[in-house]
Design a protein around this motif. Structure first.
Motif, mmCIF file in Angstrom:
data_model
loop_
_atom_site.group_PDB
_atom_site.id
_atom_site.type_symbol
_atom_site.label_atom_id
_atom_site.label_comp_id
_atom_site.label_asym_id
_atom_site.label_seq_id
_atom_site.Cartn_x
_atom_site.Cartn_y
_atom_site.Cartn_z
ATOM 1 N N ALA A 44 -4.427 -1.583 12.699
ATOM 2 C CA ALA A 44 -3.597 -1.549 13.867
ATOM 3 C C ALA A 44 -2.211 -1.744 13.159
ATOM 4 O O ALA A 44 -1.345 -1.406 14.072
ATOM 5 C CB ALA A 44 -3.765 -3.024 14.637
ATOM 6 N N ASP A 45 -2.121 -2.137 11.942
ATOM 7 C CA ASP A 45 -0.844 -1.731 11.029
ATOM 8 C C ASP A 45 0.090 -2.818 11.978
ATOM 9 O O ASP A 45 1.200 -2.726 12.113
ATOM 10 C CB ASP A 45 -0.228 -0.605 11.052
ATOM 11 C CG ASP A 45 0.739 -0.400 9.742
ATOM 12 O OD1 ASP A 45 0.532 -1.035 9.032
ATOM 13 O OD2 ASP A 45 1.491 0.527 9.837
ATOM 14 N N ASP A 46 -0.149 -4.119 12.474
ATOM 15 C CA ASP A 46 0.556 -4.943 13.018
ATOM 16 C C ASP A 46 0.645 -6.291 12.029
ATOM 17 O O ASP A 46 1.079 -7.446 12.448
ATOM 18 C CB ASP A 46 0.057 -5.516 14.330
ATOM 19 C CG ASP A 46 -1.283 -6.007 13.899
ATOM 20 O OD1 ASP A 46 -2.105 -6.202 12.809
ATOM 21 O OD2 ASP A 46 -2.099 -6.550 15.165
ATOM 22 N N GLY A 47 0.458 -5.975 10.720
ATOM 23 C CA GLY A 47 0.496 -7.138 9.676
ATOM 24 C C GLY A 47 -0.615 -8.058 9.787
ATOM 25 O O GLY A 47 -0.769 -8.978 8.655
ATOM 26 N N GLN A 133 7.313 -14.715 13.906
ATOM 27 C CA GLN A 133 6.182 -13.794 14.322
ATOM 28 C C GLN A 133 6.699 -12.260 14.578
ATOM 29 O O GLN A 133 5.997 -11.375 14.351
ATOM 30 C CB GLN A 133 5.487 -14.308 15.526
ATOM 31 C CG GLN A 133 4.729 -15.588 15.127
ATOM 32 C CD GLN A 133 4.210 -16.418 16.500
ATOM 33 O OE1 GLN A 133 3.434 -15.462 17.106
ATOM 34 N NE2 GLN A 133 4.354 -17.542 16.862
ATOM 35 N N LYS A 134 7.915 -12.250 15.222
ATOM 36 C CA LYS A 134 8.363 -11.121 15.734
ATOM 37 C C LYS A 134 8.837 -9.932 14.070
ATOM 38 O O LYS A 134 8.342 -8.817 14.114
ATOM 39 C CB LYS A 134 9.683 -11.053 16.489
ATOM 40 C CG LYS A 134 10.260 -9.676 16.788
ATOM 41 C CD LYS A 134 11.382 -9.811 17.816
ATOM 42 C CE LYS A 134 12.307 -8.644 17.788
ATOM 43 N NZ LYS A 134 12.904 -7.951 16.770
ATOM 44 N N GLY A 139 7.896 -6.389 9.855
ATOM 45 C CA GLY A 139 7.865 -6.117 8.513
ATOM 46 C C GLY A 139 6.626 -6.028 7.532
ATOM 47 O O GLY A 139 6.625 -5.265 6.568
ATOM 48 N N MET A 140 5.625 -6.471 8.006
ATOM 49 C CA MET A 140 4.330 -6.360 7.431
ATOM 50 C C MET A 140 3.551 -5.318 7.767
ATOM 51 O O MET A 140 2.479 -5.503 8.485
ATOM 52 C CB MET A 140 3.395 -7.877 7.543
ATOM 53 C CG MET A 140 4.100 -9.102 6.701
ATOM 54 S SD MET A 140 3.837 -8.614 4.785
ATOM 55 C CE MET A 140 1.866 -8.553 4.690
ATOM 56 N N GLY A 143 3.274 0.917 5.486
ATOM 57 C CA GLY A 143 4.513 1.688 5.103
ATOM 58 C C GLY A 143 5.447 0.835 4.425
ATOM 59 O O GLY A 143 5.950 0.925 3.390
ATOM 60 N N ASN A 144 6.027 -0.322 5.012
ATOM 61 C CA ASN A 144 6.898 -1.339 4.231
ATOM 62 C C ASN A 144 6.514 -1.672 3.245
ATOM 63 O O ASN A 144 7.155 -2.057 2.108
ATOM 64 C CB ASN A 144 7.335 -2.344 5.277
ATOM 65 C CG ASN A 144 8.047 -2.147 6.514
ATOM 66 O OD1 ASN A 144 8.590 -0.896 6.378
ATOM 67 N ND2 ASN A 144 8.126 -2.776 7.602
ATOM 68 N N TRP A 145 5.043 -2.263 3.100
ATOM 69 C CA TRP A 145 4.201 -2.764 2.017
ATOM 70 C C TRP A 145 4.561 -1.625 0.747
ATOM 71 O O TRP A 145 4.944 -2.212 -0.336
ATOM 72 C CB TRP A 145 3.057 -2.990 2.131
ATOM 73 C CG TRP A 145 2.323 -3.782 0.998
ATOM 74 C CD1 TRP A 145 1.687 -3.577 -0.155
ATOM 75 C CD2 TRP A 145 2.386 -5.397 0.851
ATOM 76 N NE1 TRP A 145 1.253 -4.379 -0.976
ATOM 77 C CE2 TRP A 145 1.749 -5.432 -0.393
ATOM 78 C CE3 TRP A 145 2.851 -6.155 1.692
ATOM 79 C CZ2 TRP A 145 1.498 -6.886 -0.683
ATOM 80 C CZ3 TRP A 145 2.873 -7.711 1.022
ATOM 81 C CH2 TRP A 145 2.083 -7.838 -0.108
ATOM 82 N N LYS A 146 4.001 -0.476 0.876
ATOM 83 C CA LYS A 146 4.337 0.474 0.001
ATOM 84 C C LYS A 146 5.462 0.746 -0.554
ATOM 85 O O LYS A 146 5.922 1.014 -1.799
ATOM 86 C CB LYS A 146 3.478 1.797 0.483
ATOM 87 C CG LYS A 146 2.072 1.898 0.795
ATOM 88 C CD LYS A 146 1.703 3.374 1.335
ATOM 89 C CE LYS A 146 0.246 3.254 1.289
ATOM 90 N NZ LYS A 146 -0.289 4.792 2.011
#
Length: 152
Positions: A44-47, A133-134, A139-140, A143-146
């Motif tokens: 889901a790429d929602d963190g 939470q927003k 942020g999590m 793509g941001n992690w990479k």
């Protein structure tokens, strides 16, 4: 309450994270802040994620932030922790922890902010108020992690 991430220990963190990522329909990536650790992101790429650490890793409350150490397991420290959302404000969250006499503090994890609460002054939970939470959802992401850790 909404669970954001969970952590656990494993004999083979990469292998466990790869399977968890498959089950979550996502991707497993190294977790550079802690040696030999991995993170399985949800598709889901929602963190939403599960962090996987070597069995010998433990967390403790350092003077200003979480500290990691390796060694023999002990009853006072663990790497198991969870992050979850709360409807309370940051001030209300901090006040609740203070009433119990437990260490709590506002922390900046980079892609998100949270309030660290050390239950019984030994077990970590990261609590996020609605604004946090927003930031977490934005942020999590995979793509941001990479990008953050040069894993592209």
């Amino acid at each position: 309450m909404s669970l954001k991430h969970l952590s656990l220990n494993a004999e083979e963190p990469q292998r466990v994270a790869m399977l968890l990522a498959t089950l979550l329909g996502g991707e497993a990536l190294p977790f550079p802040p802690f040696p030999d650790s991995w993170i399985a992101f949800s598709g889901a790429d929602d963190g939403s994620a599960i962090e996987v650490y070597p069995n010998g890793h433990r967390l403790k409350a350092g003077p200003d932030r979480i500290e990691c150490y390796s060694g023999q397991p002990d009853r006072n420290h663990s790497f198991v922790h969870a992050a979850f959302g709360s409807p309370l404000t940051a001030d209300e969250i901090l006040a609740a922890a203070k009433r119990e006499g437990w260490l709590s503090r506002l922390c900046d994890r980079g892609p998100f902010r949270c309030i660290e609460i050390w239950l019984e002054n030994r077990i970590l939970v990261e609590v996020l108020d609605p604004d946090m939470q927003k930031d977490y959802r934005e942020g999590m992401t995979i793509g941001n992690w990479k990008a953050m850790f040069g894993l592209e």
